[in-house]
Design an enzyme around this catalytic site. Structure first.
Site, PDB file in Angstrom:
ATOM      1  N   LYS A 124       0.970  -1.452  -0.120  1.00 46.30           N
ATOM      2  CA  LYS A 124       0.134  -0.386  -0.529  1.00 46.30           C
ATOM      3  C   LYS A 124       0.635   1.260  -0.015  1.00 46.30           C
ATOM      4  CE  LYS A 124      -3.284   2.671   3.125  1.00 46.30           C
ATOM      5  NZ  LYS A 124      -3.632   2.445   4.604  1.00 46.30           N
ATOM      6  N   ASP A 156      -1.863  10.375   3.954  1.00 47.16           N
ATOM      7  CA  ASP A 156      -4.036  10.083   3.795  1.00 47.16           C
ATOM      8  C   ASP A 156      -4.337  11.628   4.900  1.00 47.16           C
ATOM      9  OD1 ASP A 156      -6.303   8.920   4.389  1.00 47.16           O
ATOM     10  OD2 ASP A 156      -5.614   7.545   5.437  1.00 47.16           O
ATOM     11  N   LYS A 175      -9.594  12.878   9.076  1.00 48.94           N
ATOM     12  CA  LYS A 175      -9.593  12.540  10.296  1.00 48.94           C
ATOM     13  C   LYS A 175      -9.290  13.729  11.121  1.00 48.94           C
ATOM     14  CE  LYS A 175      -6.192   8.521   8.462  1.00 48.94           C
ATOM     15  NZ  LYS A 175      -6.683   7.839   9.404  1.00 48.94           N
ATOM     16  N   ASP A 230       2.050   6.617   6.225  1.00 47.35           N
ATOM     17  CA  ASP A 230       0.807   5.375   5.527  1.00 47.35           C
ATOM     18  C   ASP A 230       1.567   4.491   3.767  1.00 47.35           C
ATOM     19  OD1 ASP A 230      -1.521   4.030   5.622  1.00 47.35           O
ATOM     20  OD2 ASP A 230      -2.926   5.350   4.471  1.00 47.35           O
ATOM     21  N   ASP A 257     -12.015   7.403   3.851  1.00 45.12           N
ATOM     22  CA  ASP A 257     -11.084   6.732   4.923  1.00 45.12           C
ATOM     23  C   ASP A 257     -10.201   5.714   5.208  1.00 45.12           C
ATOM     24  OD1 ASP A 257      -8.236   7.659   6.652  1.00 45.12           O
ATOM     25  OD2 ASP A 257      -9.503   8.163   8.334  1.00 45.12           O
ATOM     26  N   ARG A 309      -7.603   0.041   0.694  1.00 43.90           N
ATOM     27  CA  ARG A 309      -8.094  -1.218   0.188  1.00 43.90           C
ATOM     28  C   ARG A 309      -8.762  -1.111  -0.793  1.00 43.90           C
ATOM     29  NH1 ARG A 309     -12.616  -1.556   5.328  1.00 43.90           N
ATOM     30  NH2 ARG A 309     -10.513  -0.648   6.244  1.00 43.90           N
TER      31      ARG A 309
END
Length: 488
Positions: A260, A265, A272, A283, A342, A346
């Site tokens: 990833k 992010d 967030k 991240d 967020d 995936r």
């Protein structure tokens, strides 16, 4: 730093002229310590006077020790004679001399059992970790430790050969860990998707890998609607990086590592909280670990084929960003309702997992700082390991144990899939709060039907917070040992 092995039994340690000698003892085994008379005398005196106790982690520094040619002597107590305890002890022992002028160190043990290759790897890991200093954007950082050479003293020439092989593997892994740490520690305005692509190309040129970087148009042609949806709120162009190490016959099915690569992010529209958001530069720890593993492979050159896939972009909120309730179509053709922007990791991984099918892989392992839920479940000591394939899970678990880069297998029961149902798409991208790390893995599992697959959630292990804030380089050791276990 240079590492080497030297045949010098416990009786010869006093005759070694070096800046520092670290002697590792075993907790609670005073009678079992194997030492030359001069060292034994110093140890017994320290034990009698109460300056040292045979308890885990205790150390004693002696300057210009009598009867010993080493200028500095450190006794340090390990929990047991195993390699993991040896690593911790070496780290504690080196801490006692780190701020001094030692440029070379000899490490030995007073164990009855002989040191082996895993002890050698532990030595390299401990000293390399202690020597790392980030300075790319901090020229005022303290100078790196002066240590330039470390020698592991063992009983005889036969042991030195075995330990030498462990040192070589340890140095390759350490180089990979350092690269992963360096990439992840850089701020997001430096470590962009384009930076990761450039690092991949640099690795390929240095070690003879193949490297291809797919641009936005290439990804559009492939139908990577899920990956591109995450990237559309950022000014930084997305990069889909493909690295190939070919160490075996072309007919040998490769191991595919998918990292990833979210270089920052914000959470997107599902933004967030501001506290500690700066740590979201980490991240891309999964991507960094893939690059680090390839760095190690370049040194070790095992007889195995490995493909590295890194989908990389930023997750930013602007007028073009994806919104909660949007539906996107993944490369697999399955549609996804984005209930939380967020949960973007995936979304980029699923297209990479579909892309992996073209390599007809022996196994695919994805690595991601995926969920805070995994941190709640396992804390910061073990990475979460998810797989429906028992053999693959066992192999990864063993690699983690061997490399001191631990993982813990988590469940993937079919019932968890119920949380991902959607009224408007084939699936939602999140379930409820309960079992969040598991439902995230269940989401990824939907894209892996054509090969053995495992998922490593490294949200709790890829970096440290607080005063020690910084990337750890995990799970490069686990991944490297796993790949090496598949070499022919």
């Amino acid at each position: 730093m240079e590492f080497r092995a030297q045949a010098a039994g416990s009786q010869a340690l006093t005759a070694i002229a070096t800046d520092a000698l670290i002697v590792v003892l075993s907790a609670g085994e005073a009678k079992a310590q194997q030492l030359a008379p001069a060292l034994a005398s110093l140890l017994n005196d320290a034990l009698k006077s109460g300056d040292l106790a045979l308890k885990t982690g205790r150390t004693l520094y002696i300057h210009r020790p009598a009867g010993v040619k080493a200028q500095r002597l450190v006794f340090v107590v390990a929990a047991d004679t195993g390699a993991k305890a040896f690593k911790a002890a070496v780290g504690a022992g080196y801490a006692a001399i780190k701020q001094g002028g030692a440029k070379q160190v000899v490490v030995a043990s007073a164990f009855e059992a002989a040191l082996g290759a895993t002890h050698a790897q532990a030595l390299v890991a401990a000293l390399s970790d202690a020597a790392y200093v980030y300075r790319h954007t901090k020229p005022s950082a303290p100078a790196a430790p002066m240590l330039a050479k470390a020698t592991l003293a063992v009983a005889d020439a036969k042991a030195a050969k075995a330990v030498g092989e462990g040192l070589a593997r340890g140095q390759a892994v350490a180089a990979g860990v350092e690269l992963a740490r360096e990439c992840a520690n850089r701020p997001a305005n430096h470590a962009t998707p384009s930076f990761l692509a450039a690092e991949a190309k640099k690795l390929a040129k240095a070690h003879g890998f193949k490297c291809e970087v797919l641009e936005r148009k290439d990804c559009e042609k492939l139908g990577m609607g899920s990956f591109l949806a995450v990237s559309q709120g950022s000014e930084q162009p997305p990069k889909f990086i493909v690295l190939r190490y070919e160490g075996a016959a072309k007919t040998a099915a490769p191991i595919v590592l998918v990292g990833k690569g979210i270089t920052f992010d914000t959470g997107g529209i599902s933004i967030k909280p501001s506290a500690e958001m700066d740590e979201m530069k980490f991240d891309m720890g999964g991507a960094a670990s893939v690059l680090g593993t390839f760095r190690a492979l370049g040194e070790l050159k095992p007889r195995v084929n490995v493909v590295g896939l890194i989908p990389s972009c930023e997750n930013m909120p602007d007028g073009r960003a994806i919104k909660p309730g949007d539906v996107v179509t993944s490369m697999s053709g399955q549609t996804i309702e984005i209930l939380n922007t967020d949960a973007e990791g995936r979304l980029i991984l699923c297209d990479a997992l579909t892309y992996a099918e073209r390599f007809k892989p022996a196994a695919v392992v994805d690595i991601a700082t995926l969920t805070g839920a995994c941190v709640i479940a396992l804390g910061h000591h073990r990475s979460g390991l998810f797989s429906a394939d028992d053999a693959l899970a066992a192999s990864l678990q063993a690699a983690g144990d061997e490399s001191f880069d631990l993982a813990w297998r988590m469940p993937l029961d079919d019932e968890y899939e119920e949380a991902l149902k959607s009224n408007f798409a084939d699936m939602g991208n999140v379930g409820g709060r309960a079992g969040g790390a598991i439902t995230a893995a269940m989401f990824l599992k939907k894209f892996t039907a054509k090969y053995p697959w495992a998922h490593l959630d490294i949200a709790g292990t890829a970096w440290k917070s607080g005063a020690a804030k910084g990337a750890t380089g995990r799970p490069v050791p686990l991944l490297t040992h796993f790949v090496l276990s598949k070499a022919r």
